[in-house]
Scaffold this motif. Structure first.
Motif, PDB file in Angstrom:
ATOM      1  N   ARG A  24     -14.992  13.866   9.300  1.00 31.06           N
ATOM      2  CA  ARG A  24     -14.577  12.578   9.853  1.00 31.06           C
ATOM      3  C   ARG A  24     -14.087  12.729  11.294  1.00 31.06           C
ATOM      4  NH1 ARG A  24     -11.221  11.667   5.544  1.00 31.06           N
ATOM      5  NH2 ARG A  24      -9.481  11.228   6.967  1.00 31.06           N
ATOM      6  N   LEU A  25     -13.338  13.780  11.532  1.00 26.50           N
ATOM      7  CA  LEU A  25     -12.824  14.017  12.882  1.00 26.50           C
ATOM      8  C   LEU A  25     -13.952  14.311  13.865  1.00 26.50           C
ATOM      9  CD1 LEU A  25      -9.677  16.183  12.059  1.00 26.50           C
ATOM     10  CD2 LEU A  25      -9.662  13.901  13.093  1.00 26.50           C
ATOM     11  N   LEU A  26     -14.918  15.109  13.446  1.00 26.29           N
ATOM     12  CA  LEU A  26     -16.045  15.429  14.339  1.00 26.29           C
ATOM     13  C   LEU A  26     -16.907  14.196  14.606  1.00 26.29           C
ATOM     14  CD1 LEU A  26     -17.063  18.931  12.942  1.00 26.29           C
ATOM     15  CD2 LEU A  26     -16.113  18.451  15.211  1.00 26.29           C
ATOM     16  N   ASP A  27     -17.132  13.391  13.576  1.00 28.43           N
ATOM     17  CA  ASP A  27     -17.907  12.159  13.777  1.00 28.43           C
ATOM     18  C   ASP A  27     -17.164  11.206  14.710  1.00 28.43           C
ATOM     19  OD1 ASP A  27     -19.878  13.105  12.113  1.00 28.43           O
ATOM     20  OD2 ASP A  27     -19.225  11.980  10.346  1.00 28.43           O
ATOM     21  N   ALA A  28     -15.848  11.131  14.534  1.00 22.13           N
ATOM     22  CA  ALA A  28     -15.036  10.274  15.403  1.00 22.13           C
ATOM     23  C   ALA A  28     -15.034  10.810  16.829  1.00 22.13           C
ATOM     24  CB  ALA A  28     -13.608  10.197  14.869  1.00 22.13           C
ATOM     25  N   ALA A  29     -14.986  12.135  16.973  1.00 23.89           N
ATOM     26  CA  ALA A  29     -15.019  12.744  18.307  1.00 23.89           C
ATOM     27  C   ALA A  29     -16.349  12.459  18.994  1.00 23.89           C
ATOM     28  CB  ALA A  29     -14.784  14.254  18.197  1.00 23.89           C
ATOM     29  N   ALA A  30     -17.438  12.484  18.229  1.00 27.33           N
ATOM     30  CA  ALA A  30     -18.756  12.179  18.800  1.00 27.33           C
ATOM     31  C   ALA A  30     -18.770  10.762  19.352  1.00 27.33           C
ATOM     32  CB  ALA A  30     -19.842  12.358  17.738  1.00 27.33           C
ATOM     33  N   ALA A  31     -18.208   9.817  18.610  1.00 26.20           N
ATOM     34  CA  ALA A  31     -18.158   8.433  19.065  1.00 26.20           C
ATOM     35  C   ALA A  31     -17.239   8.287  20.279  1.00 26.20           C
ATOM     36  CB  ALA A  31     -17.683   7.530  17.927  1.00 26.20           C
ATOM     37  N   GLU A  32     -16.088   8.941  20.248  1.00 25.21           N
ATOM     38  CA  GLU A  32     -15.116   8.841  21.344  1.00 25.21           C
ATOM     39  C   GLU A  32     -15.647   9.465  22.632  1.00 25.21           C
ATOM     40  OE1 GLU A  32     -11.096   8.164  23.022  1.00 25.21           O
ATOM     41  OE2 GLU A  32     -12.338   7.249  21.466  1.00 25.21           O
ATOM     42  N   PHE A  33     -16.129  10.693  22.550  1.00 23.94           N
ATOM     43  CA  PHE A  33     -16.657  11.360  23.746  1.00 23.94           C
ATOM     44  C   PHE A  33     -17.948  10.690  24.227  1.00 23.94           C
ATOM     45  CE2 PHE A  33     -14.312  15.201  22.064  1.00 23.94           C
ATOM     46  CZ  PHE A  33     -13.384  15.252  23.097  1.00 23.94           C
ATOM     47  N   GLY A  34     -18.786  10.270  23.281  1.00 26.69           N
ATOM     48  CA  GLY A  34     -20.046   9.639  23.657  1.00 26.69           C
ATOM     49  C   GLY A  34     -19.839   8.318  24.356  1.00 26.69           C
ATOM     50  N   GLU A  35     -18.848   7.567  23.926  1.00 28.60           N
ATOM     51  CA  GLU A  35     -18.590   6.244  24.504  1.00 28.60           C
ATOM     52  C   GLU A  35     -17.769   6.318  25.785  1.00 28.60           C
ATOM     53  OE1 GLU A  35     -15.857   2.464  23.238  1.00 28.60           O
ATOM     54  OE2 GLU A  35     -17.227   3.245  21.696  1.00 28.60           O
ATOM     55  N   ARG A  36     -16.762   7.190  25.810  1.00 29.64           N
ATOM     56  CA  ARG A  36     -15.817   7.194  26.918  1.00 29.64           C
ATOM     57  C   ARG A  36     -15.974   8.370  27.871  1.00 29.64           C
ATOM     58  NH1 ARG A  36      -9.853   6.176  25.118  1.00 29.64           N
ATOM     59  NH2 ARG A  36      -9.799   5.580  27.324  1.00 29.64           N
ATOM     60  N   GLY A  37     -16.722   9.403  27.470  1.00 28.76           N
ATOM     61  CA  GLY A  37     -16.807  10.597  28.295  1.00 28.76           C
ATOM     62  C   GLY A  37     -15.602  11.493  28.059  1.00 28.76           C
ATOM     63  N   TYR A  38     -15.734  12.756  28.446  1.00 27.91           N
ATOM     64  CA  TYR A  38     -14.691  13.731  28.136  1.00 27.91           C
ATOM     65  C   TYR A  38     -13.343  13.364  28.755  1.00 27.91           C
ATOM     66  CZ  TYR A  38     -12.048  18.055  27.835  1.00 27.91           C
ATOM     67  OH  TYR A  38     -11.065  18.979  27.580  1.00 27.91           O
ATOM     68  N   HIS A  39     -13.333  13.028  30.037  1.00 27.48           N
ATOM     69  CA  HIS A  39     -12.062  12.843  30.733  1.00 27.48           C
ATOM     70  C   HIS A  39     -11.313  11.596  30.283  1.00 27.48           C
ATOM     71  CE1 HIS A  39     -12.640  16.319  33.247  1.00 27.48           C
ATOM     72  NE2 HIS A  39     -13.867  15.916  33.525  1.00 27.48           N
ATOM     73  N   ASP A  40     -12.020  10.556  29.901  1.00 36.41           N
ATOM     74  CA  ASP A  40     -11.348   9.326  29.460  1.00 36.41           C
ATOM     75  C   ASP A  40     -11.079   9.320  27.951  1.00 36.41           C
ATOM     76  OD1 ASP A  40     -11.227   8.255  32.002  1.00 36.41           O
ATOM     77  OD2 ASP A  40     -13.157   7.241  31.825  1.00 36.41           O
ATOM     78  N   SER A  42      -9.580  10.497  24.349  1.00 38.64           N
ATOM     79  CA  SER A  42      -8.234  10.964  24.009  1.00 38.64           C
ATOM     80  C   SER A  42      -8.170  11.393  22.544  1.00 38.64           C
ATOM     81  CB  SER A  42      -7.209   9.855  24.243  1.00 38.64           C
ATOM     82  OG  SER A  42      -7.422   8.781  23.338  1.00 38.64           O
ATOM     83  N   ILE A  43      -7.218  12.248  22.251  1.00 38.37           N
ATOM     84  CA  ILE A  43      -7.016  12.682  20.873  1.00 38.37           C
ATOM     85  C   ILE A  43      -6.620  11.498  19.998  1.00 38.37           C
ATOM     86  CG2 ILE A  43      -5.552  14.093  19.362  1.00 38.37           C
ATOM     87  CD1 ILE A  43      -5.473  16.179  21.640  1.00 38.37           C
ATOM     88  N   SER A  44      -5.771  10.618  20.533  1.00 39.90           N
ATOM     89  CA  SER A  44      -5.364   9.443  19.750  1.00 39.90           C
ATOM     90  C   SER A  44      -6.561   8.544  19.470  1.00 39.90           C
ATOM     91  CB  SER A  44      -4.283   8.662  20.495  1.00 39.90           C
ATOM     92  OG  SER A  44      -4.748   8.194  21.743  1.00 39.90           O
ATOM     93  N   GLY A  45      -7.490   8.469  20.426  1.00 39.30           N
ATOM     94  CA  GLY A  45      -8.709   7.684  20.201  1.00 39.30           C
ATOM     95  C   GLY A  45      -9.542   8.270  19.076  1.00 39.30           C
ATOM     96  N   ILE A  46      -9.606   9.603  19.020  1.00 43.32           N
ATOM     97  CA  ILE A  46     -10.367  10.279  17.961  1.00 43.32           C
ATOM     98  C   ILE A  46      -9.723  10.021  16.607  1.00 43.32           C
ATOM     99  CG2 ILE A  46     -11.035  12.533  17.039  1.00 43.32           C
ATOM    100  CD1 ILE A  46     -11.239  13.494  19.985  1.00 43.32           C
ATOM    101  N   THR A  47      -8.400  10.177  16.530  1.00 49.30           N
ATOM    102  CA  THR A  47      -7.733   9.997  15.236  1.00 49.30           C
ATOM    103  C   THR A  47      -7.797   8.546  14.766  1.00 49.30           C
ATOM    104  OG1 THR A  47      -5.594   9.773  16.384  1.00 49.30           O
ATOM    105  CG2 THR A  47      -6.195  11.953  15.551  1.00 49.30           C
ATOM    106  N   GLN A  48      -7.719   7.602  15.710  1.00 50.41           N
ATOM    107  CA  GLN A  48      -7.836   6.193  15.326  1.00 50.41           C
ATOM    108  C   GLN A  48      -9.212   5.904  14.746  1.00 50.41           C
ATOM    109  OE1 GLN A  48      -6.788   3.835  18.764  1.00 50.41           O
ATOM    110  NE2 GLN A  48      -4.684   4.635  18.799  1.00 50.41           N
ATOM    111  N   ARG A  49     -10.229   6.428  15.384  1.00 51.37           N
ATOM    112  CA  ARG A  49     -11.599   6.228  14.890  1.00 51.37           C
ATOM    113  C   ARG A  49     -11.783   6.892  13.520  1.00 51.37           C
ATOM    114  NH1 ARG A  49     -15.466   4.879  19.156  1.00 51.37           N
ATOM    115  NH2 ARG A  49     -14.481   4.950  21.208  1.00 51.37           N
ATOM    116  N   ALA A  50     -11.131   8.025  13.319  1.00 54.46           N
ATOM    117  CA  ALA A  50     -11.271   8.765  12.059  1.00 54.46           C
ATOM    118  C   ALA A  50     -10.367   8.213  10.966  1.00 54.46           C
ATOM    119  CB  ALA A  50     -10.959  10.236  12.288  1.00 54.46           C
TER     120      ALA A  50
END
Length: 210
Positions: A24-40, A42-50
């Protein structure tokens, strides 16, 4: 880099529940990094998505960079597994090339975040970026060498062929999987299969009359 790899290994889940949480965390990270890019991103964005607590993230990862590196590695495994499942029954190497390319374009269409994440990796974690393609190239090289041994393709430098075919696949996936889907994966794969089978040399019989 070595310490990061050792930490990730020590935090690898050992239960089925833990593996599902990591997924779940990796899938959420894919969505977060894919949508916002690495620099924008956030860890909180990943956990919220997950749908996970912030503390859950740190059970598996120490930082945003570490989860990004894990994601690049994970995407490589997912891509290779996707393609391997579809080429497993191919009767020969040329057929495997056609089926594999078709499968990769299909994968790119369903995982458009893949391109942004992998391309960004060359600036965020260059070693992970290189490793992503090195693993692909090594597997490709072995497959091509085996095909030569079986007489399925003519002899040639497996290393250079592997990187050339990977490069072709990357940009075909970008063009027909992400940028525009005006042709089916099967159409694109058939066109490329013709190039691989016959090359660009003109057909000597083409100019002959009946």
């Amino acid at each position: 880099m070595e310490d990061s790899a050792e930490t990730a290994l020590s935090k690898a889940p050992r239960t089925e529940r833990g593996k599902r949480t990591l997924r779940r965390l990796l899938d959420a990270a894919a969505a977060e990094f894919g949508e916002r890019g690495y620099h924008d991103a956030s860890i909180s964005g990943i956990t919220q998505r997950a749908g996970a607590a912030l503390g859950t993230f740190y059970t598996y990862f120490d930082s945003k960079e570490q989860v990004f590196r894990a994601l690049v590695d994970d995407m490589g495994r997912l891509t290779r597994h996707w393609i391997a499942e579809r080429v497993g029954n191919a009767p020969d190497r040329l057929t495997a090339e056609r089926v594999g390319l078709e499968a990769f374009i299909e994968f790119a269409r369903e995982h458009k975040d893949l391109y942004r994440i992998v391309m960004e990796a060359q600036f965020v974690a260059e070693d992970a970026y290189r490793e992503y393609y090195r693993v692909f190239a090594e597997a490709y090289r072995r497959n091509l060498a085996q095909a030569v041994a079986k007489g399925e393709i003519r002899p040639g430098p497996a290393e250079e062929r592997a990187w050339a075919l990977i490069g072709m696949g990357v940009f075909l996936g970008l063009r027909y999987g992400v940028w525009n889907q005006d042709k089916s994966p099967a159409e694109v794969a058939a066109a490329v299969s013709d190039i691989l089978t016959h090359g660009l040399r003109p057909d000597p019989a083409a100019g002959e009359g009946p």
